[in-house]
Design an enzyme around this catalytic site. Structure first.
Site, PDB file in Angstrom:
ATOM      1  N   ASP A 193      28.157  41.251  37.074  1.00 56.80           N
ATOM      2  CA  ASP A 193      28.064  42.525  36.357  1.00 56.80           C
ATOM      3  C   ASP A 193      26.619  43.026  36.341  1.00 56.80           C
ATOM      4  O   ASP A 193      26.167  43.637  35.385  1.00 56.80           O
ATOM      5  CB  ASP A 193      28.635  42.381  34.928  1.00 56.80           C
ATOM      6  CG  ASP A 193      28.748  43.693  34.178  1.00 56.80           C
ATOM      7  OD1 ASP A 193      28.692  44.758  34.814  1.00 56.80           O
ATOM      8  OD2 ASP A 193      28.895  43.648  32.942  1.00 56.80           O
ATOM      9  N   HIS A 228      37.575  44.321  19.327  1.00 56.18           N
ATOM     10  CA  HIS A 228      37.631  43.674  18.013  1.00 56.18           C
ATOM     11  C   HIS A 228      36.846  42.369  17.962  1.00 56.18           C
ATOM     12  O   HIS A 228      36.840  41.706  16.937  1.00 56.18           O
ATOM     13  CB  HIS A 228      39.086  43.451  17.605  1.00 56.18           C
ATOM     14  CG  HIS A 228      39.806  44.729  17.297  1.00 56.18           C
ATOM     15  ND1 HIS A 228      39.633  45.413  16.115  1.00 56.18           N
ATOM     16  CD2 HIS A 228      40.667  45.480  18.034  1.00 56.18           C
ATOM     17  CE1 HIS A 228      40.382  46.514  16.128  1.00 56.18           C
ATOM     18  NE2 HIS A 228      41.006  46.576  17.284  1.00 56.18           N
TER      19      HIS A 228
HETATM   20  O1  LIG Z   1      30.874  49.061  35.133  1.00 58.85           O
HETATM   21  C1  LIG Z   1      31.018  50.092  34.459  1.00 58.85           C
HETATM   22  O2  LIG Z   1      31.661  51.068  34.873  1.00 58.85           O
HETATM   23  C2  LIG Z   1      30.356  50.128  33.130  1.00 58.85           C
HETATM   24  C3  LIG Z   1      30.374  51.256  32.309  1.00 58.85           C
HETATM   25  C4  LIG Z   1      29.678  51.229  31.074  1.00 58.85           C
HETATM   26  C5  LIG Z   1      29.723  52.490  30.284  1.00 58.85           C
HETATM   27  O3  LIG Z   1      30.268  53.494  30.807  1.00 58.85           O
HETATM   28  O4  LIG Z   1      29.265  52.593  29.158  1.00 58.85           O
HETATM   29  C6  LIG Z   1      28.972  50.033  30.724  1.00 58.85           C
HETATM   30  C7  LIG Z   1      29.027  48.951  31.639  1.00 58.85           C
HETATM   31  N1  LIG Z   1      29.698  49.022  32.789  1.00 58.85           N
HETATM   32  C8  LIG Z   1      28.335  47.709  31.401  1.00 58.85           C
HETATM   33  O5  LIG Z   1      28.397  46.783  32.240  1.00 58.85           O
HETATM   34  C9  LIG Z   1      27.581  47.544  30.221  1.00 58.85           C
HETATM   35  O6  LIG Z   1      26.955  46.484  30.010  1.00 58.85           O
HETATM   36  C10 LIG Z   1      27.548  48.614  29.294  1.00 58.85           C
HETATM   37  C11 LIG Z   1      26.911  48.715  28.047  1.00 58.85           C
HETATM   38  C12 LIG Z   1      27.210  49.965  27.610  1.00 58.85           C
HETATM   39  C13 LIG Z   1      26.791  50.598  26.359  1.00 58.85           C
HETATM   40  O7  LIG Z   1      26.844  51.837  26.306  1.00 58.85           O
HETATM   41  O8  LIG Z   1      26.371  49.881  25.425  1.00 58.85           O
HETATM   42  N2  LIG Z   1      27.985  50.618  28.498  1.00 58.85           N
HETATM   43  C14 LIG Z   1      28.220  49.822  29.549  1.00 58.85           C
HETATM   44 CA   LIG Z   2      29.875  47.017  34.115  1.00 55.72          CA
END
Ligand SMILES: O=C(O)c1cc(C(=O)O)c2c(n1)C(=O)C(=O)c1cc(C(=O)O)[nH]c1-2
Ligand SMILES: [Ca+2]
Length: 698
Positions: free
Chosen positions: A310, A620
């Site tokens: 990731d 949750h």
């Molecule tokens: O792979 C994705 O499409 C995607 C989308 C998002 C998002 O849209 O907020 C996050 C992540 N990954 C992600 O890996 C992540 O750690 C993350 C943290 C956040 C947040 O706003 O706190 N969004 C996202």
């Molecule tokens: Ca992600």
């Protein structure tokens, strides 16, 4: 010569003629988050005071970076709502709610956050969680146009689980936006729309078409020639979309006349299942440069080949001018999740230097010529079949919170963290609707979610702020390590101050030159959003949005919201040197005493733990411990009543509050196992509380 008025689209091109405004996400197109204002400075910031506060009408995570123009602040909040506020007084001028259907919440991974609006001419743009791009008249907030950004006939995999959390980019008469969804199943792309009409200008897909067929998009050629050969012929990417979602940083650089797109992780995560363990999987975890008018490919740089951690590269992309070997180079500075700080030539994408800014164990370093990571053997866990305790983990070494750069100190300020994670591939790809589909082991019984691994991860969590010297690729100073990862985004100013809100709810000002802590204010709730600075009636303000949530705020249980004891209260705060406002006392957060039903069936509860891990834990909290943003189900009165529980989980009784209905995914019998699991967890918690001598355990 007439200087461009701040209200024209052209103004952001000349943002430095408007030091009192904040016209783009990072103020100027360089995305440096640097304000040339210095009335508030290192010698007087200790006397900063709250000037006004505005209570928001949502208490989910707030990640907005506002636009401030001519004394009006335009800000977005959770659920993609927009507020226009008098920047001097905090008086609400208008507000707009795109009415995202609340049960859409579980279509994304990481809370219903929104990172801010964009401005072009007389319109404010917001991208909504349910994938609309909306143009509002900036004077009164009425809708000028609205488009669905997801093409319905496109080859996007079978899940098509799209959501938008990012701020749109406004540049050259176009509004550019991507989306998220790679945890659930999505194929990444960005779209550019005409700012005046909403008509689509071009699209660029970030990973290949599953059939190697044309998408009739700007990306067709490069995907066929360059990207497709880096994927397997079979593998779960064909049905899951492959990922590469561009869910955060998309930047226009007027110096090179290029748009830079940061791309995300693979879908599914497991490289073994996604691409049969073959190829680099372009353009996952990359920066891609395209032409703004056509979307035509220019260059790419992949930071994490074979992504299975990731390790998104969507994080804040910034441009600056840097002395390198005696010459000034126009470069991109980037600190993605993978823990390395990259300097790339902005025009060509050439790798100039890279260095880890935290402890990493997945790579020994970067190849000094190409910048390609030198993997450590255990890190390639999915093809090797081992359990991997990775530094960084899925939260990354640097996540959503924005960096800042001060041309006065020459430092890039990075909100960094140590947040490791366990990784283990599943043997076969199982796909569930309304769930994360990672190709990873996610049973409550496995490594990722066991009590022991949670304790181990918790012990290793740290967060701090580093001033990074990009020329010498080393830390100039850093704040003391706190136990909270994920602290808020940054602002640097010509007053030699760096501002940051923390997960623990404290808003700080540091001396940009040496990190000395000069000011702190109790904002009462965790802060994710980055501050901005502006002039209103000639006076300098520093403002920030407050409110805990986001990906980290919801999922990792026991790592509860680090503002213990108070409710999550979302606000916008603005500070001045002569401010005279104060916050009302924080409301204490109290959970009712645990009173689970007496009986539960252990076998059923164990089965329920698996369903909970699949469908419930991402919001949750894993092991059914909530972080205080969404309901802690161990304390829910609904677990005492089989019928009530089923009507909520199966039939959508709480849809209006953001709780989706799961009767397409779960049978009534399976829903009952989740209830049994929650009763079991409530009993376990009661026992823990008893052994801790009445002290509330989590
Ligand atoms: O792979 C994705 O499409 C995607 C989308 C998002 C998002 O849209 O907020 C996050 C992540 N990954 C992600 O890996 C992540 O750690 C993350 C943290 C956040 C947040 O706003 O706190 N969004 C996202
Ligand atoms: Ca992600």
């Amino acid at each position: 010569e007439t200087s461009a008025s701040a209200s024209t689209g052209d103004a952001i091109t000349h943002a430095d003629d408007h030091p009192g405004e904040w016209l783009g996400h990072g103020r100027t197109w360089s995305e440096q988050r640097y304000s040339p204002l210095n009335a508030i400075n290192a010698s007087n910031v200790g006397g900063l005071h709250l000037a006004w506060h505005l209570d928001l009408d949502t208490n989910r995570g707030q990640e907005g970076s506002p636009i401030v123009e001519s004394g009006v602040m335009y800000e977005t909040t959770a659920w993609s709502m927009v507020k226009a506020v008098d920047a001097a007084t905090g008086k609400l001028l208008w507000s707009y709610d795109p009415k995202v259907v609340r049960s859409f919440a579980d279509k994304g991974c990481c809370d219903v956050v929104n990172r801010g609006p964009a401005l072009w001419n007389d319109k404010i743009y917001v991208a909504t969680y349910d994938n609309r791009l909306i143009a509002l008249d900036k004077h009164d907030g009425h809708v000028v146009w609205s488009v669905d950004t997801i093409p319905h006939d496109a080859d996007l995999g079978s899940q098509r689980s799209y959501t938008i959390t990012g701020a749109p980019l406004a540049a050259k008469g176009q509004i550019v936006i991507g989306n998220g969804g790679a945890e659930l199943g999505a194929r990444g792309f960005i779209s550019a729309f005409n700012a005046e009409t909403g008509k689509l200008s071009w699209r660029f897909y970030t990973v290949p078409n599953a059939h190697n067929a044309p998408d009739h998009a700007a990306s067709d050629d490069v995907l066929r020639k360059v990207a497709y050969p880096t994927w397997s012929k079979g593998g779960a990417w064909l049905t899951q979309g492959g990922g590469g979602t561009a869910w955060d940083s998309i930047v226009y650089d007027p110096v090179t006349n290029l748009i830079y797109i940061g791309t995300g992780n693979g879908s599914p995560w497991s490289y073994l299942l996604r691409s049969e363990g073959k190829g680099d999987n372009l353009f996952l975890s990359s920066i891609i440069a395209v032409k703004p008018d056509t979307g035509e490919y220019v260059w790419h740089f992949q930071e994490t080949p074979k992504d299975q951690w990731d390790y998104t590269s969507v994080q804040h992309i910034m441009t600056l001018d840097l002395p390198i070997n005696g010459a000034i180079r126009h470069v991109i500075a980037h600190a993605p999740k993978n823990g390395f700080f990259y300097i790339l030539d902005a025009k060509t994408g050439e790798f100039l230097s890279g260095k880890n800014f935290v402890y990493v164990n997945w790579a020994k370093g970067l190849d000094p010529k190409t910048g390609r990571p030198l993997f450590t053997p255990g890190a390639l866990y999915s093809t090797k079949g081992n359990l991997w305790y990775g530094f960084p983990g899925t939260m990354g070494a640097h996540g959503v919170p924005e960096m800042a750069y001060s041309p006065r100190t020459g430092y890039v300020y990075i909100p960094v963290q140590q947040a490791p994670d366990f990784y283990q591939t599943a043997h076969t790809m199982e796909v569930h609707p309304d769930a994360w589909n990672l190709g990873e082991e996610t049973d409550a019984s496995d490594a990722r979610d066991s009590y022991q691994s949670l304790a181990k991860i918790t012990k290793d969590l740290r967060g701090w702020l580093v001033a990074w010297d990009p020329v010498h690729q080393r830390a100039a100073w850093r704040t003391p390590e706190g136990t909270d990862p994920i602290n808020g985004g940054l602002l640097a100013t010509a007053g030699d101050v760096v501002f940051q809100g923390l997960a623990n709810g404290q808003f700080h000002a540091y001396d940009a030159r040496n990190g000395k802590d000069l000011f702190s204010f109790d904002a009462q709730s965790g802060i994710l959003a980055p501050p901005v600075s502006y002039l209103a009636n000639g006076k300098q303000y520093v403002a920030v949005e407050v409110g805990w949530g986001g990906g980290y705020g919801l999922y990792p249980s026991g790592l509860e919201r680090r503002k213990p004891g108070s409710t999550n209260h979302s606000r916008i705060l603005a500070f001045t040197l002569d401010g005279a406002d104060s916050l009302p006392p924080a409301q204490a957060m109290s959970l009712p005493p645990l009173s689970p039903p007496h009986d539960y069936d252990k076998k059923s509860a164990l089965a329920g733990s698996r369903q909970f891990a699949l469908y419930c834990q991402w919001c949750h909290g894993n092991l059914a411990k909530s972080n205080g943003v969404l309901p802690d189900l161990r304390y829910s009165s609904a677990i005492a009543d089989k019928g009530a529980f089923e009507s909520i989980v199966g039939k959508g009784a709480l849809e209006a509050f953001g709780m989706d209905r799961f009767d397409k995914s779960l049978s009534p019998e399976e829903i009952e196992t989740i209830r049994q699991y929650l009763i079991w967890r409530a009993h376990q918690t009661l026992e823990e509380q008893a052994t801790k001598g009445g002290k509330r355990a989590h």
